[in-house]
Motif scaffolding. Structure first.
Motif, PDB file in Angstrom:
ATOM      1  N   LYS A  55       9.291  12.405  -6.948  1.00  0.00           N
ATOM      2  CA  LYS A  55       8.893  11.143  -7.854  1.00  0.00           C
ATOM      3  C   LYS A  55       8.982   9.556  -6.844  1.00  0.00           C
ATOM      4  O   LYS A  55       8.238   9.243  -6.286  1.00  0.00           O
ATOM      5  N   ARG A  56      10.217   9.557  -7.055  1.00  0.00           N
ATOM      6  CA  ARG A  56      10.342   7.884  -5.907  1.00  0.00           C
ATOM      7  C   ARG A  56      10.203   8.240  -4.624  1.00  0.00           C
ATOM      8  O   ARG A  56       9.739   7.272  -4.190  1.00  0.00           O
ATOM      9  N   ALA A  71       6.488   7.701  -4.466  1.00  0.00           N
ATOM     10  CA  ALA A  71       6.078   6.830  -4.985  1.00  0.00           C
ATOM     11  C   ALA A  71       6.198   5.717  -3.995  1.00  0.00           C
ATOM     12  O   ALA A  71       5.316   4.524  -4.184  1.00  0.00           O
ATOM     13  N   ARG A 107       1.115  -1.022  -0.124  1.00  0.00           N
ATOM     14  CA  ARG A 107       0.188  -0.153  -0.252  1.00  0.00           C
ATOM     15  C   ARG A 107       0.795   1.180   0.315  1.00  0.00           C
ATOM     16  O   ARG A 107       0.160   2.226  -0.039  1.00  0.00           O
ATOM     17  N   GLY A 108       1.891   0.982   0.021  1.00  0.00           N
ATOM     18  CA  GLY A 108       3.114   2.307   0.055  1.00  0.00           C
ATOM     19  C   GLY A 108       3.745   2.254   1.755  1.00  0.00           C
ATOM     20  O   GLY A 108       2.228   1.894   2.632  1.00  0.00           O
ATOM     21  N   ASP A 130       3.159   6.180  -1.772  1.00  0.00           N
ATOM     22  CA  ASP A 130       1.400   4.889  -1.954  1.00  0.00           C
ATOM     23  C   ASP A 130       0.841   4.613  -2.838  1.00  0.00           C
ATOM     24  O   ASP A 130       1.176   3.227  -3.305  1.00  0.00           O
ATOM     25  N   GLY A 131       3.203   3.610  -2.679  1.00  0.00           N
ATOM     26  CA  GLY A 131       3.160   1.856  -3.334  1.00  0.00           C
ATOM     27  C   GLY A 131       3.082   1.577  -4.459  1.00  0.00           C
ATOM     28  O   GLY A 131       2.770   0.845  -4.966  1.00  0.00           O
ATOM     29  N   SER A 132       3.727   2.572  -5.152  1.00  0.00           N
ATOM     30  CA  SER A 132       3.452   2.658  -6.765  1.00  0.00           C
ATOM     31  C   SER A 132       5.196   2.432  -7.124  1.00  0.00           C
ATOM     32  O   SER A 132       5.829   2.177  -8.673  1.00  0.00           O
ATOM     33  N   TYR A 133       6.163   1.906  -6.145  1.00  0.00           N
ATOM     34  CA  TYR A 133       7.503   2.010  -6.476  1.00  0.00           C
ATOM     35  C   TYR A 133       7.630   0.674  -7.438  1.00  0.00           C
ATOM     36  O   TYR A 133       7.479  -0.013  -7.062  1.00  0.00           O
ATOM     37  N   ALA A 134       8.471   0.953  -8.067  1.00  0.00           N
ATOM     38  CA  ALA A 134       9.576   0.373  -9.043  1.00  0.00           C
ATOM     39  C   ALA A 134      10.613   0.227  -9.856  1.00  0.00           C
ATOM     40  O   ALA A 134      10.715   1.685  -9.995  1.00  0.00           O
TER      41      ALA A 134
END
Lengths: 365, 309
Positions: free
Chosen positions: A269-270, A273, A27-28, A276-280
């Motif tokens: 941005k990083r 991410a 979930r982040g 909010d859990g969208s890190y890749a």
């Protein structure tokens, strides 16, 4: 009985913690602790200063949700692993290591801490899935500087202080030279290798040697303001550029323009991410268009027509209609690198290990 | 290969590059002539560099900056003087400790002074003299510290050779027991010599941070103090040879950068190490065999003195 209950509940707690941890990660994170490792003091006025400004902007943006820690003046050597390990153990969720020579230590430490995200600036190794790399297309800015240099030089001799002969630096030198040559076919480039990122005494000596050779425009790819300080001693005869940071204290001359590294959008941005859990994992490489490379104000020491040409060049690069490495370009040894009209593929740039045709001197290996 | 290099500009810049080494080396020469080996030159230089820088930035005057640098060097050399002369500690170990301590202390004082521009040190305007084709840039277009460094060399030479003060200093350095028997204050002479060495090293350091670079950063002296120590031996404890040695070292340092800038085909790594290689080479030649050089060292060098021994 009682004992068994305790065991049970402990086990349940353990599982819950594990589950909780996993779920929270997907979930982040609630709160991020970000670590930054710098090669020079944050007050160097150049490379590390700029990284630190962006780190502070990151903190500003997220407020209580982000805690930043940093370590400055970390030499490229055994200390790096120690510093990175220390940061990982002290609870950092993401660590930015900001020098090329930190590449192997970063990957080594990352392998030991799979839950910590590592971001390495200017490198190319991503051995484990928690290592990302980020860089900026500095060569785009060098094209603009090269144009100014070619137009501004009176002796037709321009200079460049190189740090180490690695692709990132060679891209800059080649781009600078090609655009200076385009603006002024008689131009000659002298390169002095300092073999250091940060040694103001050495950088100043190198600039002095270039000036003694008749060079009157100097670009540098090291981290301090010493090259501009040395150029300032000539009383306006020699000009140069701010490197990595704007270096406004040397305006309007010798600093006639600058390349500003703006890491703020990337850091926000990083870390965003991660929150909010969208890190890749990524391999980021933005340029003028992405806002990572800014061209600092071109001062009045540059005539208006040259200034507008330089700004037009910047805008073409930004719009994507012009690539600084567009063929025909030959290598120093005369072999063809890019055929007419072909633009350089990123792979070629990231592995660049040659001078383009026309640059004199041997490339140290 | 040398075609692109203008010899008169080369000589002018090697003179500038040599100033810190000349100052530190001539100071250390006096110290060693008095029989004290202070290996803390590097530490005193870097402390002079930061004290000079801080003073110049805070007062806005580069003259006061040099004064502050010399003062910093003196205070730091006093630490060495008291430890070795009064408390009789080992000179080699104390000197080395002084260097390490100086590097750390300067870094501490320098916090917050990174990336600041110090006030400029102006060149002495000698009007039309500076425009003489070849000699102008070499002789008449420098800042006052450069002229001062040459003046100090001449002064030290004159005092050591012609004055009673020089004779006492040399007596203390050659045979401290005899000097003591004659009634000279060995410890006092040695501490004063050490302070002079500190002042000169501090000035040399301040020249680096105020004129050569001009800014502050950790480790700015980058080994200049060690070179100064080597040059004292190289000069076989003779003042004018200090000047020669410093110019030789400074010259090769400047030449190698100029060769790079002129596009020489020699690999950069060889050029960068050449000043050090040549220093070692000359040192070996000077100290080999039964030449005068090795005999010229002060006889009581590095020996502590105690009146009751």
């Amino acid at each position: 009985m009682q004992r068994r209950t305790i065991l049970k509940s402990t086990a349940a707690l353990g599982v819950a913690t594990m589950m909780g941890g996993k779920v929270a990660f997907a979930r982040g994170l609630e709160k991020v602790k970000a670590g930054f490792v710098y090669i020079s003091p944050v007050a160097d006025g150049g490379w590390s200063f700029q990284h630190h400004q962006s780190a502070l902007a990151l903190q500003e943006k997220f407020g209580d949700k982000v805690e930043i820690v940093w370590q400055e003046n970390v030499p490229e050597g055994a200390d790096v692993e120690r510093v990175l390990t220390q940061m990982a153990l002290s609870g950092c969720n993401i660590i930015f290591s900001t020098s090329f020579g930190y590449m192997d230590p970063t990957n080594a430490v990352a392998a030991k801490f799979p839950d910590v995200k590592f971001e390495h600036a200017t490198g190319y190794k991503r051995n484990t899935s928690n290592v990302s790399t980020y860089n900026a297309r500095f060569y785009e800015g060098r094209a603009v500087q090269g144009h100014i240099a070619g137009k501004m030089t009176k002796s037709n001799k321009i200079g460049y202080i190189g740090s180490f002969p690695i692709p990132e630096v060679l891209m800059g030198i080649n781009s600078y030279y090609l655009h200076a040559k385009k603006a002024n076919p008689a131009v000659e480039l002298s390169v002095v290798w300092a073999f250091t990122w940060f040694d103001p005494a050495k950088e100043a000596d190198a600039v002095k040697a270039l000036i003694d050779q008749g060079v009157d425009v100097i670009a540098s790819h090291t981290d301090s303001t010493a090259p501009l300080a040395e150029a300032a001693k000539t009383g306006g005869r020699v000009i140069g550029f701010g490197q990595a940071s704007d270096m406004p204290e040397y305006k309007p001359s010798p600093r006639v323009s600058s390349i500003i590294d703006n890491w703020t959008p990337y850091y926000i941005k990083r870390v965003g991410a991660l929150l909010d859990g969208s890190y890749a994992q990524v391999d980021a490489w933005e340029g003028i268009a992405g806002g990572e490379v800014l061209i600092g104000e071109i001062t009045d020491a540059v005539p208006a027509d040259i200034k507008s040409e330089a700004e037009a060049l910047r805008d073409f690069i930004s719009a994507g209609t012009y690539h600084p490495f567009t063929g025909p370009i030959k290598k120093q040894d005369g072999s063809v690198w890019l055929a007419s009209g072909v633009t350089a593929p990123d792979g070629d740039l990231l592995g660049m290990n040659f001078y383009v045709e026309g640059i004199k001197g041997n490339l140290p290996s | 290969m040398l075609g692109g290099i203008n010899p008169s500009i080369l000589i002018a810049s090697l003179m500038v590059a040599s100033v810190p080494i000349i100052l530190a080396a001539i100071g250390e020469l006096v110290v060693e002539k008095a029989g004290v080996l202070n290996l803390g030159v590097e530490g005193m230089m870097i402390l002079g560099a930061i004290c000079g820088f801080v003073t110049a930035v805070e007062t806005g005057s580069s003259y006061l900056g040099f004064f502050g640098g010399a003062l910093g060097g003196i205070i730091f050399s006093l630490v060495f003087g008291i430890l070795t002369q009064v408390l009789m500690s080992n000179q080699v170990a104390t000197g080395l400790a002084l260097t390490l301590f100086g590097l750390g202390l300067s870094s501490l004082i320098g916090q917050g002074y990174n990336g600041i521009k110090p006030p400029a040190t102006s060149t002495i305007s000698l009007g039309p003299l500076a425009d003489i084709p070849v000699l102008g840039p070499i002789l008449f277009d420098h800042d006052w510290v450069l002229y001062f460094s040459i003046f100090v060399v001449a002064l030290v030479w004159g005092i050591l050779k012609y004055t009673r003060t020089g004779l006492i200093l040399r007596a203390v350095g050659e045979n401290h027991d005899a000097a003591h028997a004659l009634g000279y204050k060995v410890i006092r002479v040695r501490i004063l010599a050490t302070m002079f060495g500190g002042a000169m090293a501090g000035l040399g350091g301040a020249y680096i941070s105020l004129v050569r670079v001009p800014q502050w950063t950790d480790g700015i002296t980058a080994g200049a103090g060690w070179i100064a120590l080597a040059i004292v031996v190289f000069a076989s404890w003779k003042p004018w040879r200090v000047l020669l040695g410093a110019y030789l070292f400074g010259g090769i340092t400047v030449l190698q950068l100029n060769l790079q800038a002129a596009g020489a085909v020699i690999p950069v790594q060889y050029l960068s190490m050449s000043p050090y290689l040549i220093t070692i080479f000359v040192l070996v030649i000077m100290s080999s065999g039964k030449g005068k050089a090795s005999l010229n060292a002060p006889a009581a060098l590095c020996q502590n003195f105690h009146a009751f021994r």
